[in-house]
Design an enzyme around this catalytic site. Sequence first.
Site, PDB file in Angstrom:
ATOM      1  N   ARG A 233       0.457  -1.559  -0.485  1.00  0.00           N
ATOM      2  CA  ARG A 233      -0.261   0.188   0.594  1.00  0.00           C
ATOM      3  C   ARG A 233       1.127   1.097  -0.343  1.00  0.00           C
ATOM      4  NH1 ARG A 233      -2.707  -3.763   2.717  1.00  0.00           N
ATOM      5  NH2 ARG A 233      -2.012  -3.173   4.834  1.00  0.00           N
TER       6      ARG A 233
ATOM      7  N   GLU B  48       6.374 -10.048  15.715  1.00  0.00           N
ATOM      8  CA  GLU B  48       5.540 -10.245  17.224  1.00  0.00           C
ATOM      9  C   GLU B  48       6.239 -12.292  17.339  1.00  0.00           C
ATOM     10  OE1 GLU B  48       1.721 -10.016  18.048  1.00  0.00           O
ATOM     11  OE2 GLU B  48       2.108 -10.253  20.048  1.00  0.00           O
TER      12      GLU B  48
HETATM   13  P1  AMP Z   1       5.264  -2.531  10.949  1.00  0.00           P
HETATM   14  O1  AMP Z   1       6.359  -3.662  10.524  1.00  0.00           O
HETATM   15  O2  AMP Z   1       4.501  -3.930  12.386  1.00  0.00           O
HETATM   16  O3  AMP Z   1       4.895  -0.773  11.355  1.00  0.00           O
HETATM   17  O4  AMP Z   1       3.885  -2.363  10.111  1.00  0.00           O
HETATM   18  C1  AMP Z   1       3.784  -1.755   8.975  1.00  0.00           C
HETATM   19  C2  AMP Z   1       3.264  -3.029   8.107  1.00  0.00           C
HETATM   20  O5  AMP Z   1       1.509  -3.578   7.996  1.00  0.00           O
HETATM   21  C3  AMP Z   1       2.124  -1.681   6.693  1.00  0.00           C
HETATM   22  O6  AMP Z   1       2.726  -1.756   5.437  1.00  0.00           O
HETATM   23  C4  AMP Z   1       1.040  -1.658   7.037  1.00  0.00           C
HETATM   24  O7  AMP Z   1       0.126  -1.893   5.573  1.00  0.00           O
HETATM   25  C5  AMP Z   1       0.179  -2.955   7.764  1.00  0.00           C
HETATM   26  N1  AMP Z   1       0.326  -3.351   8.811  1.00  0.00           N
HETATM   27  C6  AMP Z   1       0.036  -3.206  10.494  1.00  0.00           C
HETATM   28  N2  AMP Z   1      -1.004  -3.352  10.853  1.00  0.00           N
HETATM   29  C7  AMP Z   1      -2.247  -3.431   9.892  1.00  0.00           C
HETATM   30  C8  AMP Z   1      -3.093  -2.834  10.689  1.00  0.00           C
HETATM   31  N3  AMP Z   1      -3.901  -3.219  11.850  1.00  0.00           N
HETATM   32  N4  AMP Z   1      -4.364  -2.326   9.560  1.00  0.00           N
HETATM   33  C9  AMP Z   1      -4.033  -2.538   8.462  1.00  0.00           C
HETATM   34  N5  AMP Z   1      -2.107  -2.299   8.301  1.00  0.00           N
HETATM   35  C10 AMP Z   1      -1.729  -3.332   9.136  1.00  0.00           C
END
Ligand code: AMP
Length: 176
Positions: free
Chosen positions: A64, A101
């Site tokens: 995205r 996680e």
């Molecule tokens: P992180 O590496 O944990 O910061 O996760 C970020 C990535 O995971 C991004 O590319 C987001 O599109 C996706 N993502 C993580 N959590 C969500 C959520 N609750 N809703 C939508 N996309 C998420």
Amino acid sequence: MSDERIDRIRSLIRDVPDFPKPGILFKDITPLLASHEGFVTCLDLIQERYASVRPDVIVGIESRGFIFGAALAARMAASFVPARKPGKLPADTDRVEYELEYGKDSVEMHRDAIAPGAKVLVVDDLIATGGTAWAACELVRRQKGEIVGAAFVIELTFLDGRRKLDGIEPFSLLRY
Ligand code: AMP
């Protein structure tokens, strides 16, 4: 930043409980993308924040982050570089792993994607734990790019992803 514009964007994010697995509240941006005015407002706000910085390169994180990053690059006369999931990029590629996680994931970038000293803005739709954005920044640093910012439509503040980006101040339009 105008509250009216932010409120309008917020109204276009759909919460989907238990997707892609139980316990996750997924922030669905498709209603935002479906609204021309909403999408353009997002691009306007991020562009306004970074206009004076004049990034040379926008790195969009799969998938995205491609949508927002590519549109911004076209508007801001910057080049667009994809940071992709493993195994998708065809040429010589570098990889950075990050912790989830449970387990690990990684992102990749072509090794010749960033010119040394280029000013780079990293873009994704959402920052959660910050692992994905951190890994994308690390790929840029390895090519001696200068990270001038990290922009997100949504920040899940309770997961404290900004701490993981230590040194880079993330910019987010909506915080939950
Ligand atoms: P992180 O590496 O944990 O910061 O996760 C970020 C990535 O995971 C991004 O590319 C987001 O599109 C996706 N993502 C993580 N959590 C969500 C959520 N609750 N809703 C939508 N996309 C998420």
